[in-house]
Design a protein around this motif. Structure first.
Motif, mmCIF file in Angstrom:
data_model
loop_
_atom_site.group_PDB
_atom_site.id
_atom_site.type_symbol
_atom_site.label_atom_id
_atom_site.label_comp_id
_atom_site.label_asym_id
_atom_site.label_seq_id
_atom_site.Cartn_x
_atom_site.Cartn_y
_atom_site.Cartn_z
ATOM 1 N N PRO A 151 10.421 1.143 -1.398
ATOM 2 C CA PRO A 151 9.959 -0.250 -1.361
ATOM 3 C C PRO A 151 9.943 -0.768 0.070
ATOM 4 O O PRO A 151 10.840 -0.486 0.857
ATOM 5 C CB PRO A 151 10.999 -0.975 -2.227
ATOM 6 N N GLY A 152 8.887 -1.489 0.384
ATOM 7 C CA GLY A 152 8.729 -1.991 1.747
ATOM 8 C C GLY A 152 7.657 -1.252 2.515
ATOM 9 O O GLY A 152 7.167 -1.742 3.534
ATOM 10 N N VAL A 153 7.245 -0.067 2.014
ATOM 11 C CA VAL A 153 6.151 0.670 2.645
ATOM 12 C C VAL A 153 4.840 0.050 2.175
ATOM 13 O O VAL A 153 4.500 0.117 0.989
ATOM 14 C CB VAL A 153 6.197 2.165 2.270
ATOM 15 N N THR A 154 4.123 -0.573 3.097
ATOM 16 C CA THR A 154 2.910 -1.298 2.726
ATOM 17 C C THR A 154 1.665 -0.629 3.301
ATOM 18 O O THR A 154 1.699 -0.036 4.376
ATOM 19 C CB THR A 154 2.969 -2.751 3.215
ATOM 20 N N VAL A 155 0.577 -0.742 2.559
ATOM 21 C CA VAL A 155 -0.735 -0.263 2.985
ATOM 22 C C VAL A 155 -1.748 -1.329 2.619
ATOM 23 O O VAL A 155 -1.810 -1.755 1.460
ATOM 24 C CB VAL A 155 -1.105 1.068 2.289
ATOM 25 N N HIS A 156 -2.501 -1.779 3.597
ATOM 26 C CA HIS A 156 -3.497 -2.832 3.365
ATOM 27 C C HIS A 156 -2.886 -4.038 2.650
ATOM 28 O O HIS A 156 -3.496 -4.626 1.752
ATOM 29 C CB HIS A 156 -4.680 -2.296 2.553
ATOM 30 N N GLY A 157 -1.662 -4.371 3.032
ATOM 31 C CA GLY A 157 -0.995 -5.536 2.456
ATOM 32 C C GLY A 157 -0.351 -5.297 1.111
ATOM 33 O O GLY A 157 0.247 -6.214 0.538
ATOM 34 N N MET A 158 -0.429 -4.078 0.576
ATOM 35 C CA MET A 158 0.162 -3.758 -0.725
ATOM 36 C C MET A 158 1.482 -3.028 -0.516
ATOM 37 O O MET A 158 1.544 -2.073 0.257
ATOM 38 C CB MET A 158 -0.791 -2.878 -1.549
ATOM 39 N N ASP A 159 2.535 -3.474 -1.213
ATOM 40 C CA ASP A 159 3.827 -2.797 -1.143
ATOM 41 C C ASP A 159 3.789 -1.604 -2.093
ATOM 42 O O ASP A 159 4.085 -1.724 -3.289
ATOM 43 C CB ASP A 159 4.954 -3.761 -1.532
ATOM 44 N N ILE A 160 3.422 -0.465 -1.556
ATOM 45 C CA ILE A 160 3.234 0.726 -2.388
ATOM 46 C C ILE A 160 4.567 1.248 -2.919
ATOM 47 O O ILE A 160 4.659 1.727 -4.047
ATOM 48 C CB ILE A 160 2.514 1.824 -1.586
ATOM 49 N N GLY A 161 5.624 1.147 -2.100
ATOM 50 C CA GLY A 161 6.926 1.615 -2.544
ATOM 51 C C GLY A 161 7.438 0.831 -3.743
ATOM 52 O O GLY A 161 7.955 1.400 -4.709
ATOM 53 N N LYS A 162 7.299 -0.475 -3.682
ATOM 54 C CA LYS A 162 7.746 -1.334 -4.788
ATOM 55 C C LYS A 162 6.920 -1.056 -6.033
ATOM 56 O O LYS A 162 7.450 -0.990 -7.152
ATOM 57 C CB LYS A 162 7.625 -2.797 -4.380
ATOM 58 N N TRP A 163 5.615 -0.888 -5.849
ATOM 59 C CA TRP A 163 4.728 -0.595 -6.973
ATOM 60 C C TRP A 163 5.097 0.744 -7.618
ATOM 61 O O TRP A 163 5.176 0.852 -8.846
ATOM 62 C CB TRP A 163 3.289 -0.556 -6.477
ATOM 63 N N LEU A 164 5.366 1.750 -6.791
ATOM 64 C CA LEU A 164 5.709 3.068 -7.312
ATOM 65 C C LEU A 164 7.011 3.028 -8.099
ATOM 66 O O LEU A 164 7.115 3.636 -9.171
ATOM 67 C CB LEU A 164 5.830 4.065 -6.162
ATOM 68 N N ALA A 165 7.998 2.310 -7.578
ATOM 69 C CA ALA A 165 9.283 2.211 -8.277
ATOM 70 C C ALA A 165 9.084 1.619 -9.664
ATOM 71 O O ALA A 165 9.715 2.048 -10.640
ATOM 72 C CB ALA A 165 10.257 1.369 -7.465
ATOM 73 N N ARG A 166 8.200 0.649 -9.765
ATOM 74 C CA ARG A 166 7.951 0.020 -11.072
ATOM 75 C C ARG A 166 7.227 0.981 -12.019
ATOM 76 O O ARG A 166 7.529 1.015 -13.213
ATOM 77 C CB ARG A 166 7.122 -1.251 -10.882
ATOM 78 N N GLN A 167 6.287 1.766 -11.503
ATOM 79 C CA GLN A 167 5.567 2.712 -12.366
ATOM 80 C C GLN A 167 6.513 3.739 -12.974
ATOM 81 O O GLN A 167 6.299 4.213 -14.085
ATOM 82 C CB GLN A 167 4.470 3.445 -11.575
ATOM 83 N N ARG A 168 7.572 4.081 -12.249
ATOM 84 C CA ARG A 168 8.481 5.137 -12.703
ATOM 85 C C ARG A 168 9.502 4.653 -13.724
ATOM 86 O O ARG A 168 10.194 5.478 -14.338
ATOM 87 C CB ARG A 168 9.205 5.743 -11.497
ATOM 88 N N THR A 169 9.634 3.342 -13.908
ATOM 89 C CA THR A 169 10.582 2.858 -14.909
ATOM 90 C C THR A 169 10.101 3.284 -16.295
ATOM 91 O O THR A 169 8.900 3.290 -16.566
ATOM 92 C CB THR A 169 10.725 1.329 -14.853
#
Length: 275
Positions: A152-170
């Motif tokens: 979380p905190g790794v962003t690309v084009h303004g999107m927090d990809i790390g946070k998004w990935l953590a949520r997908q894995r729940t």
């Protein structure tokens, strides 16, 4: 016509355009009509095509917008652009959104083929926003081997990809994904998190610790007569006010389950056997 193409370097003639007094725009429109109706000879068509004649304005606009879409893909790795996205000064986001509408490509299978050649998932069955995050993740882990780690905190084009990935894995979100979404994540080495073990309720934990404390006290003293103020220290460091706990269990005997009463009776508390 030839003079115009030499001067303008294209053959896109507005309908109202005139070359001098000659209504060239309406003449070009008539040639398109004749071509579409099969009323033009191959020789005439070839002569016009050499001048850059565009028989279908819709096809021409598509190709121009497709070039803009390719430029967007080169920067964002997806054609699931937000509606406000612009590339090569063209509103490529709105254009792609319009093409994703049901029936928008009817009669133009070659358009869809061209779009898929750029991005196979240009029109996914899941939300475009999900696809944008996935495309960014795919780019981030392109050179990784095994389980991808994007915090979380790794962003690309303004999107927090790390946070998004953590949520997908729940577990809850993972199960809600479509087969296609899970398949794409798994291809990147992404797997769901193991379900968290169920936490015992506070009451259950308190009872079990009390039973453990009483069993320990009995083994050490040979008695279950515990002073009210006695505190028993368990092996894990937990302190149990054993005397108070026993009085509490006796006071709420009527509310205890059969299993709990049996556990207390097995330790020698006679009141737990009372009918």
């Amino acid at each position: 016509m030839k003079k115009l193409t030499e001067r303008e370097q294209h053959a896109r003639v507005p309908y109202s355009h005139k070359e001098g007094a000659y209504p060239l725009g309406s003449w070009v429109a008539e040639q398109r009509r004749a071509y579409g109706a099969g009323q033009m000879t191959g020789l005439r068509a070839q002569r016009l095509e050499k001048l850059g004649m565009v028989w279908s304005l819709a096809d021409e606009r598509f190709q121009e917008n497709l070039e803009a879409a390719k430029a967007y893909y080169d920067q964002h790795w997806t054609l699931c652009a937000p509606r406000a996205a612009v590339a090569l000064s063209r509103p490529v986001g709105q254009w792609l959104s319009n093409l994703r509408r049901p029936g928008a490509l009817d009669g133009h299978p070659e358009w869809e083929t061209a779009l898929k050649e750029v991005d196979e998932d240009w029109n996914p069955s899941w939300p475009a926003n999900w696809q944008r995050h996935y495309a960014a993740l795919r780019e981030l882990v392109a050179d990784e081997e095994g389980q991808a780690e994007v915090l979380p905190g790794v962003t690309v084009h303004g999107m927090d990809i790390g946070k998004w990935l953590a949520r997908q894995r729940t577990p809850k979100v993972w199960q809600a994904l479509t087969d296609g979404q899970r398949e794409r994540l798994e291809q990147l080495g992404i797997t769901p998190l193991a379900p968290a073990p169920e936490k015992p309720t506070r009451a259950s934990t308190t009872f079990e610790r009390g039973v453990a404390a009483l069993a320990q006290y009995r083994a050490r003293t040979g008695s279950v007569k515990v002073p009210r103020a006695h505190v028993e220290l368990l092996e894990d460091g937990a302190e149990v006010r054993l005397g108070v706990w026993i009085m509490n269990q006796k006071g709420r005997r009527a509310k205890l389950t059969t299993d709990k009463l049996s556990a207390l009776a097995a330790l020698g508390l006679e009141w737990a056997l009372e009918g």
